[in-house]
Design a protein around this motif. Structure first.
Motif, PDB file in Angstrom:
ATOM      1  N   ASN A 367       0.878  -1.175   0.000  1.00 44.46           N
ATOM      2  CA  ASN A 367       0.000   0.000   0.000  1.00 44.46           C
ATOM      3  C   ASN A 367       0.912   1.220   0.000  1.00 44.46           C
ATOM      4  O   ASN A 367       1.090   1.896   1.003  1.00 44.46           O
ATOM      5  N   PHE A 368       1.518   1.442  -1.148  1.00 44.75           N
ATOM      6  CA  PHE A 368       2.598   2.412  -1.237  1.00 44.75           C
ATOM      7  C   PHE A 368       2.159   3.590  -2.086  1.00 44.75           C
ATOM      8  O   PHE A 368       2.028   3.477  -3.295  1.00 44.75           O
ATOM      9  N   GLY A 369       1.881   4.706  -1.451  1.00 51.33           N
ATOM     10  CA  GLY A 369       1.413   5.881  -2.164  1.00 51.33           C
ATOM     11  C   GLY A 369       2.410   7.022  -2.115  1.00 51.33           C
ATOM     12  O   GLY A 369       3.570   6.860  -1.716  1.00 51.33           O
ATOM     13  N   GLU A 370       1.947   8.208  -2.534  1.00 56.08           N
ATOM     14  CA  GLU A 370       2.818   9.386  -2.562  1.00 56.08           C
ATOM     15  C   GLU A 370       3.339   9.744  -1.170  1.00 56.08           C
ATOM     16  O   GLU A 370       4.474  10.193  -1.017  1.00 56.08           O
ATOM     17  N   LYS A 371       2.499   9.549  -0.156  1.00 60.77           N
ATOM     18  CA  LYS A 371       2.908   9.864   1.214  1.00 60.77           C
ATOM     19  C   LYS A 371       4.068   8.977   1.658  1.00 60.77           C
ATOM     20  O   LYS A 371       5.045   9.457   2.253  1.00 60.77           O
ATOM     21  N   ASP A 372       3.973   7.679   1.348  1.00 63.87           N
ATOM     22  CA  ASP A 372       5.045   6.745   1.707  1.00 63.87           C
ATOM     23  C   ASP A 372       6.334   7.094   0.964  1.00 63.87           C
ATOM     24  O   ASP A 372       7.434   7.017   1.525  1.00 63.87           O
ATOM     25  N   MET A 373       6.196   7.495  -0.303  1.00 64.44           N
ATOM     26  CA  MET A 373       7.369   7.880  -1.081  1.00 64.44           C
ATOM     27  C   MET A 373       8.030   9.117  -0.485  1.00 64.44           C
ATOM     28  O   MET A 373       9.263   9.213  -0.430  1.00 64.44           O
ATOM     29  N   ALA A 374       7.214  10.048  -0.025  1.00 62.90           N
ATOM     30  CA  ALA A 374       7.753  11.261   0.607  1.00 62.90           C
ATOM     31  C   ALA A 374       8.534  10.909   1.866  1.00 62.90           C
ATOM     32  O   ALA A 374       9.587  11.520   2.151  1.00 62.90           O
ATOM     33  N   HIS A 375       8.055   9.917   2.637  1.00 61.39           N
ATOM     34  CA  HIS A 375       8.764   9.494   3.848  1.00 61.39           C
ATOM     35  C   HIS A 375      10.130   8.909   3.510  1.00 61.39           C
ATOM     36  O   HIS A 375      11.133   9.206   4.175  1.00 61.39           O
ATOM     37  N   LEU A 376      10.184   8.064   2.454  1.00 62.35           N
ATOM     38  CA  LEU A 376      11.461   7.472   2.040  1.00 62.35           C
ATOM     39  C   LEU A 376      12.437   8.551   1.560  1.00 62.35           C
ATOM     40  O   LEU A 376      13.635   8.503   1.867  1.00 62.35           O
ATOM     41  N   LYS A 377      11.895   9.499   0.802  1.00 63.51           N
ATOM     42  CA  LYS A 377      12.765  10.582   0.325  1.00 63.51           C
ATOM     43  C   LYS A 377      13.309  11.403   1.485  1.00 63.51           C
ATOM     44  O   LYS A 377      14.470  11.834   1.464  1.00 63.51           O
ATOM     45  N   ALA A 378      12.475  11.618   2.504  1.00 62.12           N
ATOM     46  CA  ALA A 378      12.926  12.383   3.673  1.00 62.12           C
ATOM     47  C   ALA A 378      14.090  11.685   4.346  1.00 62.12           C
ATOM     48  O   ALA A 378      15.056  12.335   4.786  1.00 62.12           O
ATOM     49  N   ILE A 402      19.983  10.238  11.141  1.00 61.97           N
ATOM     50  CA  ILE A 402      19.096  10.308   9.968  1.00 61.97           C
ATOM     51  C   ILE A 402      17.635  10.248  10.406  1.00 61.97           C
ATOM     52  O   ILE A 402      16.787  10.982   9.890  1.00 61.97           O
ATOM     53  N   ALA A 403      17.350   9.384  11.376  1.00 62.97           N
ATOM     54  CA  ALA A 403      15.976   9.266  11.882  1.00 62.97           C
ATOM     55  C   ALA A 403      15.507  10.588  12.475  1.00 62.97           C
ATOM     56  O   ALA A 403      14.391  11.053  12.204  1.00 62.97           O
ATOM     57  N   ALA A 404      16.375  11.214  13.267  1.00 61.67           N
ATOM     58  CA  ALA A 404      16.016  12.499  13.884  1.00 61.67           C
ATOM     59  C   ALA A 404      15.835  13.577  12.816  1.00 61.67           C
ATOM     60  O   ALA A 404      14.906  14.399  12.883  1.00 61.67           O
ATOM     61  N   GLY A 405      16.708  13.574  11.820  1.00 59.16           N
ATOM     62  CA  GLY A 405      16.647  14.596  10.773  1.00 59.16           C
ATOM     63  C   GLY A 405      15.447  14.454   9.848  1.00 59.16           C
ATOM     64  O   GLY A 405      14.935  15.453   9.323  1.00 59.16           O
ATOM     65  N   SER A 406      14.975  13.220   9.657  1.00 59.45           N
ATOM     66  CA  SER A 406      13.866  12.974   8.725  1.00 59.45           C
ATOM     67  C   SER A 406      12.506  12.947   9.413  1.00 59.45           C
ATOM     68  O   SER A 406      11.469  12.930   8.750  1.00 59.45           O
ATOM     69  N   GLY A 407      12.534  12.924  10.757  1.00 59.61           N
ATOM     70  CA  GLY A 407      11.261  12.848  11.482  1.00 59.61           C
ATOM     71  C   GLY A 407      10.636  11.468  11.442  1.00 59.61           C
ATOM     72  O   GLY A 407       9.451  11.305  11.731  1.00 59.61           O
TER      73      GLY A 407
END
Length: 478
Positions: A367-378, A402-407
């Motif tokens: 269930n991979f949408g634009e929101k999930d893609m934005a998270h990976l890019k972050a 990286i986790a802290a920086g990407s939220g």
């Protein structure tokens, strides 16, 4: 996804034959009872179902199946061939005039998606034939119909001829044809009015337009979500107008398949295009054999390859192939690939085009949408340039940063990096000819075997085509 219920039901039916070394006439009879129920539940026309089941049953009890070493695969092969026949055997191109313009008349009930489909068709012609189409706005009844067509025209840079809602549609078409002649447009697409149901007034108006314009194509636009009702309405339009082809819309919705499996048999007219989604580039040529393959869960590699060819930059693809070969695929490449894949459509739909993956549990859970893609890019954008180029540098302390920086949480970062490395290693192994990764994806069932057969066949064709190209190059050089 279109046909999902039908596809799942048919594959469950065939899986019952999997463990049998031989099958009997009673096995075939039981299987065909399930196939008949599956088709009727998919809202396929009763007469079409009756004829289909009779034909498959007669072939399935023949010696080619009952005496075969792989009877279950022989039955699937027969069902695949008969499904293809029901839907029209092969793709049928648009009728074209021997001299410009080619005139296309869009007809159908209100709400089927005629105006959007007109826009998709115009964009398809621009992209594939470098065409210069003109729209004629002949729907003067539906509120904002002309404005909708003008909006579509603006989006794809296609002019719209309109004269408001006061003139008769046939007069608007007459004036539009003159403008197209003056402007030397090579295609004219007439957007006609629809009704909530077929009525005499609508048909008389469409007959007048047909008599005046003498269209090369009369495309009936059918809402595939209405099932066999679409086939009945198409038959009504055909008997009055003589349609030349069908466009099935909303195939991405909760479509049971009745329209696609009924229209050709009921009307005798080919399905020429299918539309999925609202975007104006979501129109595909209808290939019966590919659709049959999708329904049976055998994938659709040709459509996947065509999508990739249309959306991928060839030079970039060659660079990527070299990186995979060298096993130097990094996170910068990962982002590039995500952007390229997103152009091809939803990931779960793309995955289902791969043989054997249609009902794979792993794909079902995607269930991979634009929101999930934005998270990976972050996550990737929170890495340093060096970390993106050298993923092996990502130790625990770097990952926490990286986790802290990407939220995102650390578990998500770890999971993403692990999956990236697994994908990179699998691509590298496949490039070396090791298909074990693919075999794990396909599984061990009928669809798995069919998937591996299809994949191996595709690899053989690719190698064969490569040899042919090399021979041509040698002949040219000599």
């Amino acid at each position: 996804m279109a046909f999902e219920g039908l596809s799942e039901r048919l594959q469950k039916t065939f899986s019952r034959l999997r463990g049998k070394g031989k099958i009997s006439e009673s096995d075939v009879k039981e299987m065909m009872r399930e196939v008949r129920l599956a088709l009727l539940e998919a809202d396929v026309n009763f007469d079409v179902v009756k004829k289909f089941v009779k034909t498959v049953s007669e072939r399935a009890v023949g010696s080619e199946v009952l005496e075969s070493l792989t009877p279950s695969q022989q039955v699937i092969k027969i069902v695949n061939e008969e499904l293809t026949k029901v839907m029209g055997q092969e793709a049928v191109p648009l009728n074209k005039s021997t001299h410009i313009p080619t005139i296309i008349m869009m007809v159908g009930l209100q709400g089927a998606g005629k105006t959007t489909t007109a826009g998709k068709l115009a964009k398809y012609l621009k992209n594939n034939e470098k065409a210069r189409p003109l729209f004629i706005a002949a729907d003067i009844y539906r509120p904002a119909a002309i404005e909708q067509l003008k909006t579509v025209g603006n989006q794809i840079e296609v002019p719209v001829f309109e004269e408001g809602t006061e003139k008769k549609p046939v007069d608007i078409v007459r004036d539009g044809l003159k403008v197209a002649d003056d402007n030397k447009n090579d295609y004219i697409i007439i957007d006609t009015a629809g009704r909530l149901e077929i009525d005499e007034e609508l048909m008389n108006e469409l007959k007048e337009i047909k008599e005046l314009a003498q269209p090369n194509e009369i495309l009936f636009v059918a809402d595939s979500m209405t099932g066999q009702v679409a086939a009945k309405v198409a038959d009504g339009f055909n008997s009055q107008l003589g349609i030349t082809g069908v466009v099935l819309t909303k195939l991405d919705g909760d479509t049971r398949g009745g329209a696609a499996l009924s229209i050709r048999e009921v009307t005798g007219k080919p399905i020429k295009f299918i539309g999925q989604g609202e975007k104006l580039d979501q129109l595909e040529v209808f290939h019966p054999e590919r659709m049959a393959s999708r329904i049976l869960g055998m994938g659709d590699m040709m459509s996947l390859i065509e999508k990739a060819q249309a959306d991928y930059d060839e030079n970039q693809a060659q660079k990527m192939a070299q990186k995979i070969k060298e096993n130097s695929f990094d996170f910068n490449d990962f982002i590039d690939q995500m952007d390229q894949v997103s152009k091809m459509g939803p990931l779960d739909e793309i995955m289902k085009m791969i043989p054997g993956m249609a009902n794979n549990p792993a794909v079902a859970n995607i269930n991979f949408g634009e929101k999930d893609m934005a998270h990976l890019k972050a996550i990737v954008y929170s890495m340093t340039p060096q970390e993106r180029e050298e993923p092996d540098l990502l130790n625990p302390s770097r990952r926490r940063r990286i986790a802290a920086g990407s939220g995102r949480n650390i578990q998500e970062v770890n999971r993403m990096i692990k999956q990236f490395k697994q994908a990179r290693d699998m691509m590298h192994q496949m490039n070396k000819g090791n298909m074990s990764g693919m075999e794990q994806m396909f599984g061990n069932g009928i669809q798995g075997r069919m998937g591996k057969m299809a994949m191996n066949s595709m690899i053989k064709r690719t190698k064969k085509n490569k040899k042919k190209r090399m021979k041509k190059i040698k002949r040219f050089k000599s």
